[in-house]
Write an enzyme that holds these catalytic residues in place. Structure first.
Site, PDB file in Angstrom:
ATOM      1  CB  SER A   1      -0.027   1.635  -4.256  1.00 30.37           C
ATOM      2  OG  SER A   1      -0.750   1.846  -3.060  1.00 30.37           O
ATOM      3  CD  GLU A   2      -2.077   6.065  -0.770  1.00 36.59           C
ATOM      4  OE1 GLU A   2      -2.123   7.278  -0.546  1.00 36.59           O
ATOM      5  OE2 GLU A   2      -2.962   5.479  -1.423  1.00 36.59           O
ATOM      6  CB  ILE A   3       5.327   6.573  -2.414  1.00 31.43           C
ATOM      7  CG1 ILE A   3       5.263   6.792  -0.902  1.00 31.43           C
ATOM      8  CG2 ILE A   3       6.518   7.299  -3.030  1.00 31.43           C
ATOM      9  CD1 ILE A   3       6.422   6.246  -0.126  1.00 31.43           C
TER      10      ILE A   3
ATOM     11  CB  VAL B   1      -0.972  -0.004   1.198  1.00 30.68           C
ATOM     12  CG1 VAL B   1      -1.653   1.350   1.356  1.00 30.68           C
ATOM     13  CG2 VAL B   1      -2.019  -1.105   1.027  1.00 30.68           C
TER      14      VAL B   1
END
Length: 187
Positions: free
Chosen positions: A40-42, A37
């Protein structure tokens, strides 16, 4: 209620409805792996979903765990990243700290996540909601856009300090992950 008080119940119903209509199945959704996660966020902070769909699986195949990223050669990490190397370097430092201080895992509290390199409030909130399914403040561009469009359509310069309590108040206590996905899909 005052005339200018937003109807938050109607807002919540609309977001769930619109989010459902525009739902996207993305590989990083509905997973409990905080590291995946976080990656993906970065990645999503710096480019479009379509590019992340290509780079995210390749990056995780090469560096499947926090420990794998921590022990990797920096040049290999940068080779598998999608540009904006500063973010990749911060992610590698986060992995090194996670390997050292948290036994190869990411911490499970918002405050501890914030102490790691390159993790700001939105990223910490995203990991809390998406990986741990915990209520957290997740206020990024698309979420902000929905709140401004729906609750402040004729106002300029609405601050995050104004939005933050509304974001927390409307967030589902039972399904924060689903709520934020609905906001992102609507946005």
């Amino acid at each position: 209620p005052r005339k200018d008080t937003p109807d938050l119940d109607a807002f919540v119903r609309k977001v769930w409805s619109e989010g459902g209509k525009h739902h996207r199945d993305l590989a990083w959704r509905y997973i409990d792996d905080a590291y995946a996660v976080l990656v993906s966020e970065i990645m999503l902070q710096q480019t479009q979903v379509s590019r992340v769909e290509k780079y995210w699986p390749r990056f995780l195949k090469t560096f499947p765990t926090l420990d794998a990223l921590a022990s990797a050669d920096t040049s290999l990490v940068l080779e598998h990243w999608l540009g904006y190397n500063r973010r990749a370097l911060a992610l590698k430092r986060t992995a090194e700290e996670g390997a050292l201080r948290f036994e190869g895992e990411l911490p499970q509290t918002y405050d501890e996540l914030l102490k790691l390199p390159g993790i700001g409030p939105a990223t910490a909130g995203g990991v809390m909601a998406f990986a741990y399914q915990k209520l957290a403040l997740y206020l990024e561009t698309n979420v902000r856009t929905v709140f401004l469009h729906e609750l402040f359509p004729h106002e300029e310069g609405v601050s995050d300090k104004t939005l933050e309590p509304l974001v927390l108040e409307t967030c589902s206590k039972e399904d924060p992950r689903g709520w934020y996905y609905a906001l992102l899909d609507y946005g």
